[in-house]
Design an enzyme around this catalytic site. Sequence first.
Site, short mmCIF file in Angstrom:
data_model
loop_
_atom_site.label_atom_id
_atom_site.label_comp_id
_atom_site.label_asym_id
_atom_site.label_seq_id
_atom_site.Cartn_x
_atom_site.Cartn_y
_atom_site.Cartn_z
N ASP A 1 0.86 -1.18 0.00
CA ASP A 1 0.00 0.00 0.00
C ASP A 1 0.89 1.23 0.00
OD1 ASP A 1 0.88 -0.21 2.64
OD2 ASP A 1 -1.01 0.41 3.52
N PHE B 1 6.57 1.50 -4.42
CA PHE B 1 7.96 1.68 -3.98
C PHE B 1 8.54 3.07 -4.28
CE2 PHE B 1 7.69 -2.99 -4.59
CZ PHE B 1 7.95 -3.38 -3.29
N HIS C 1 10.64 -10.50 -0.29
CA HIS C 1 10.36 -9.06 -0.30
C HIS C 1 11.64 -8.29 0.03
CE1 HIS C 1 8.53 -5.18 0.77
NE2 HIS C 1 7.49 -5.58 0.06
N TYR D 1 2.97 4.76 0.79
CA TYR D 1 3.65 5.30 1.97
C TYR D 1 2.68 6.19 2.72
CZ TYR D 1 7.85 3.67 -0.42
OH TYR D 1 8.79 2.89 -1.05
#
Length: 355
Positions: A203, A216, A321, A205
Amino acid sequence: MITAIWAQDKNGLIGNNGDLPWYNPDDLKMFKELTLGKTIVMGYSTFASLGFKPLPNRHNVVLTSKTLDVETVSSPEEMCQKYDNFIVIGGAQTYLAFKDILERCIVTVIDGEYVGNVYIPDLVSGMLEDSRTAYPATEKSAAREVIMYQKNYLPETWSEITNPSQLITDLAGPDVYPEPDKVLNALNYTKPEDIKVVIFGQDPYHTPGMSQGLSFSVPDGHKTPPSLRNILKELESDIGHRDSQDLTSWAKQGVLLLNTVLTVERGKANSHKNKGWEPFVDEIISYVDNLPQPIIFVLWGKHAQDKEALIKHKQVLKAAHPSPFSAHKGFFGTKPFSTINRMLTEAGSTPIEWL
């Protein structure tokens, strides 16, 4: 929320020499109900038509360079800097000044044709009709129809998928990121026919100024988030050093940087989980999976890998991740960027310029 409200006849007439061309007490009552307790903004001529007296029980602001006994702003930009939520109530030139930033329009169409000299500019082309309610004539008021329009956030190139504009509007707020115009930036920057790679994030920032609507990615000048720092570290090890942490250039080359939830509340990670984004994103995944060109889905971490069942026709590249908690357990050393480019080249597609 920036809203415009007005009444018109079927020809778009809204005024007659500074007055309304009709008397419709039912519509005036609705206007009062919708604006009481709210911040309203109007042009100088509209304020003059009120006898230079503010409408009671509302915070009145006038768009003008003149000095008045009420608050004034010199531009729509100044108004937006001061207020997140307000209603534009006229006149025609003031509506036009706010046209490009309107998020909702409430339009009453009065039955009949009237005499006047002021017409509403086209404010609703490209907006979505949200609702339409007919009201019959009463003893003192002509019949009318109230139409609600909302801003269309979905790019035309993605028109084959469900439009999420209502969801964007419902979830929007001063402490929700990214801003409504940025929520679909992944789709704004990357047309379906241009997609080569899909990279999932979780989701946005939840820190002010960080969220760009691209997984990202953060604007240059901000502190680099830990997962992005590890992505750039692996990129440098794999291909070379990238100066910018703004990944917009990737999106423009066909990298769909898609979060699985597209909005978030300030300081509350994953706060908009189960608010309606998951079915929309799943629809995007299935739609992209059925596009004709070669596409690589990059699934970093369990959250992204949970979407693998939706991918039936395209290549998948999986790894841990890039979070500091898992990057050393199967992300570092995987060389995803050179691997993606090799896979694209083998499929007859142009590689991505990652640096």
